[in-house]
Design a protein around this motif. Structure first.
Motif, short mmCIF file in Angstrom:
data_model
loop_
_atom_site.label_atom_id
_atom_site.label_comp_id
_atom_site.label_asym_id
_atom_site.label_seq_id
_atom_site.Cartn_x
_atom_site.Cartn_y
_atom_site.Cartn_z
N GLN A 1 -2.67 4.76 -8.18
CA GLN A 1 -3.97 4.85 -7.54
C GLN A 1 -4.21 3.60 -6.70
O GLN A 1 -4.32 2.50 -7.23
N ALA A 2 -4.27 3.77 -5.39
CA ALA A 2 -4.48 2.63 -4.49
C ALA A 2 -5.95 2.24 -4.48
O ALA A 2 -6.83 3.10 -4.51
N TYR B 1 0.83 -1.21 0.00
CA TYR B 1 0.00 0.00 0.00
C TYR B 1 0.87 1.26 0.00
O TYR B 1 0.66 2.17 -0.81
N LEU C 1 1.44 4.28 -2.80
CA LEU C 1 1.34 5.72 -2.52
C LEU C 1 2.62 6.45 -2.90
O LEU C 1 2.58 7.54 -3.46
#
Length: 65
Positions: free
Chosen positions: A32-33, A23, A27
């Motif tokens: 785009q998470a 994650y 970032l």
């Protein structure tokens, strides 16, 4: 030898750390998470926090004789 439950907790910890690294890597790289990834991290973290607190309460309730 560790019990199966202890090994399951170890794998959950490692999985949670890997997902958190993924994650924060997304970032950092500006990708785009997805919304699913933070929920997975929170679910695994909540599972481990619950069992850690449960272990503390169980150990506190034991008597030495």
């Amino acid at each position: 030898m560790k019990s199966t439950f202890d090994l399951m907790r170890l794998w959950a910890i490692l999985t949670g750390l890997a997902l958190a690294a993924w994650y924060f890597g997304e970032l950092y790289l500006g990708a785009q998470a997805t919304e699913t990834l933070p929920m997975l991290i929170a679910a695994i973290g909540g599972f481990e926090l619950f069992h850690y607190a449960q272990d503390i309460l169980i150990k506190r309730g034991r008597t030495n004789g």
